[in-house]
Scaffold this motif. Structure first.
Motif, short mmCIF file in Angstrom:
data_model
loop_
_atom_site.label_atom_id
_atom_site.label_comp_id
_atom_site.label_asym_id
_atom_site.label_seq_id
_atom_site.Cartn_x
_atom_site.Cartn_y
_atom_site.Cartn_z
N LEU A 37 6.72 20.62 55.39
CA LEU A 37 6.61 19.17 55.12
C LEU A 37 8.15 18.66 55.52
CD1 LEU A 37 5.03 16.88 53.79
CD2 LEU A 37 6.36 17.62 51.56
N LYS A 38 7.84 17.67 56.41
CA LYS A 38 9.07 17.05 57.10
C LYS A 38 9.89 16.30 56.12
CE LYS A 38 8.15 18.69 61.42
NZ LYS A 38 9.43 19.56 61.99
N PRO A 39 11.25 16.19 56.48
CA PRO A 39 12.18 15.34 55.55
C PRO A 39 11.74 14.04 55.33
CG PRO A 39 13.39 16.50 57.26
CD PRO A 39 12.05 16.77 57.57
N GLY A 40 11.57 13.57 53.96
CA GLY A 40 11.18 12.23 53.63
C GLY A 40 9.84 12.05 53.50
N ALA A 41 9.02 13.30 54.01
CA ALA A 41 7.37 13.13 53.89
C ALA A 41 7.05 13.42 52.57
CB ALA A 41 6.93 13.96 55.13
N SER A 42 5.77 13.12 52.37
CA SER A 42 5.06 13.50 51.03
C SER A 42 3.57 13.85 51.46
CB SER A 42 5.13 12.23 50.19
OG SER A 42 4.46 11.26 50.64
N SER A 43 2.87 14.45 50.61
CA SER A 43 1.32 14.57 50.55
C SER A 43 0.95 13.55 49.50
CB SER A 43 0.99 15.92 50.21
OG SER A 43 1.34 16.28 48.73
N GLY A 44 -0.28 13.14 49.74
CA GLY A 44 -0.70 12.12 48.83
C GLY A 44 -1.28 12.74 47.58
N HIS A 95 -6.46 19.11 37.70
CA HIS A 95 -5.39 18.42 37.80
C HIS A 95 -4.84 17.99 38.95
CE1 HIS A 95 -4.10 19.96 33.52
NE2 HIS A 95 -5.06 20.77 33.85
N SER A 96 -3.84 17.05 39.02
CA SER A 96 -3.58 16.42 39.99
C SER A 96 -2.36 16.53 40.43
CB SER A 96 -3.79 14.83 40.01
OG SER A 96 -5.28 14.38 39.81
N HIS A 97 -1.89 16.48 41.74
CA HIS A 97 -0.38 16.67 42.10
C HIS A 97 -0.20 15.98 43.46
CE1 HIS A 97 -0.77 20.52 44.55
NE2 HIS A 97 -1.82 19.96 44.69
N ALA A 98 1.06 15.87 43.94
CA ALA A 98 1.67 15.27 45.08
C ALA A 98 2.89 15.87 45.34
CB ALA A 98 1.52 13.68 44.92
N MET A 99 3.15 15.91 46.52
CA MET A 99 4.60 16.86 46.86
C MET A 99 5.43 16.10 47.88
SD MET A 99 4.70 20.33 49.03
CE MET A 99 6.14 21.49 48.83
N PHE A 100 6.60 15.87 47.54
CA PHE A 100 7.53 14.97 48.01
C PHE A 100 8.84 15.93 48.48
CE2 PHE A 100 5.16 12.61 45.31
CZ PHE A 100 5.31 11.29 45.87
N ASN A 101 9.24 15.76 49.72
CA ASN A 101 10.38 16.27 50.47
C ASN A 101 11.50 15.31 50.22
OD1 ASN A 101 12.51 17.33 51.96
ND2 ASN A 101 11.36 18.09 53.71
N ASP A 102 12.52 15.75 49.53
CA ASP A 102 13.73 14.98 49.08
C ASP A 102 14.93 15.35 49.72
OD1 ASP A 102 12.23 13.53 46.83
OD2 ASP A 102 12.80 15.06 45.44
N GLY A 103 14.73 16.18 50.72
CA GLY A 103 15.90 16.72 51.35
C GLY A 103 15.96 16.31 52.75
N ASP A 104 17.11 16.88 53.51
CA ASP A 104 17.19 16.58 54.99
C ASP A 104 16.83 17.69 55.88
OD1 ASP A 104 19.18 18.04 54.40
OD2 ASP A 104 20.90 16.79 55.01
N GLU A 105 16.21 18.64 55.46
CA GLU A 105 15.59 19.64 56.20
C GLU A 105 14.10 19.91 55.62
OE1 GLU A 105 18.18 22.94 54.96
OE2 GLU A 105 16.56 23.43 53.32
N ASP A 106 13.22 20.51 56.55
CA ASP A 106 11.90 20.78 56.23
C ASP A 106 11.69 21.59 54.93
OD1 ASP A 106 11.31 19.76 58.65
OD2 ASP A 106 10.38 21.69 59.44
N VAL A 107 10.62 21.27 54.08
CA VAL A 107 10.15 22.12 53.06
C VAL A 107 9.27 23.10 53.58
CG1 VAL A 107 9.20 22.32 50.96
CG2 VAL A 107 10.60 20.54 50.98
N VAL A 108 9.57 24.33 53.56
CA VAL A 108 8.53 25.43 54.18
C VAL A 108 7.87 26.29 52.89
CG1 VAL A 108 8.43 27.59 55.39
CG2 VAL A 108 10.00 25.76 56.25
N TYR A 109 6.84 26.32 52.79
CA TYR A 109 6.15 26.82 51.80
C TYR A 109 4.69 27.41 52.34
CZ TYR A 109 3.00 22.44 51.89
OH TYR A 109 2.07 21.49 52.26
N LEU A 110 4.33 28.47 51.20
CA LEU A 110 3.12 29.10 51.35
C LEU A 110 2.26 28.59 50.16
CD1 LEU A 110 1.36 31.37 52.44
CD2 LEU A 110 2.30 32.83 50.75
#
Length: 110
Positions: free
Chosen positions: A40-47, A88-103
């Motif tokens: 997930l790129k910096p500043g990006a989010s999933s809905g 349940h519901s969720h959304a993910m937000f990248n708050d940093g200046d690098e990619d959030v890498v996840y599995l």
């Protein structure tokens, strides 16, 4: 079975599930599971989305940010695990200046 994500074509999605920015992902999918290695790129989010018929387990490899989970906020960093059970519901937000890498692993429950 070994899943080699380097052998799976990376897809770039813009505004994933109504979020903002770019998500780059490599996905293994069969009838019972979806297993995703994503960035997930910096500043990006999933809905925000509800898990119906499945759940999701997200292991954060690197980066930091937060999840909106139901009506609350949960902060994460490298090594965190987020679980969103069915219903349940969720959304993910990248708050940093690098990619959030996840599995992420999404098992089907029906």
């Amino acid at each position: 079975m070994i899943i080699d994500f380097e052998q799976i074509k990376e897809e770039v999605m813009v505004n994933f599930k109504g979020g903002n920015g770019e998500l780059a992902t490599r996905n293994f999918i069969d009838r019972k599971n979806k297993i995703m290695m994503s960035r997930l790129k910096p500043g990006a989010s999933s809905g925000c989305h509800k898990h119906e018929g499945n759940s999701e387990i997200v292991y954060i490899i690197s980066g930091h940010g937060h999840f909106l989970y139901d009506d609350g906020t949960e902060y994460f960093a490298s090594g965190s695990i987020h679980y969103c059970p069915m219903g349940h519901s969720h959304a993910m937000f990248n708050d940093g200046d690098e990619d959030v890498v996840y599995l992420a692993i999404v098992p089907e429950h029906h």
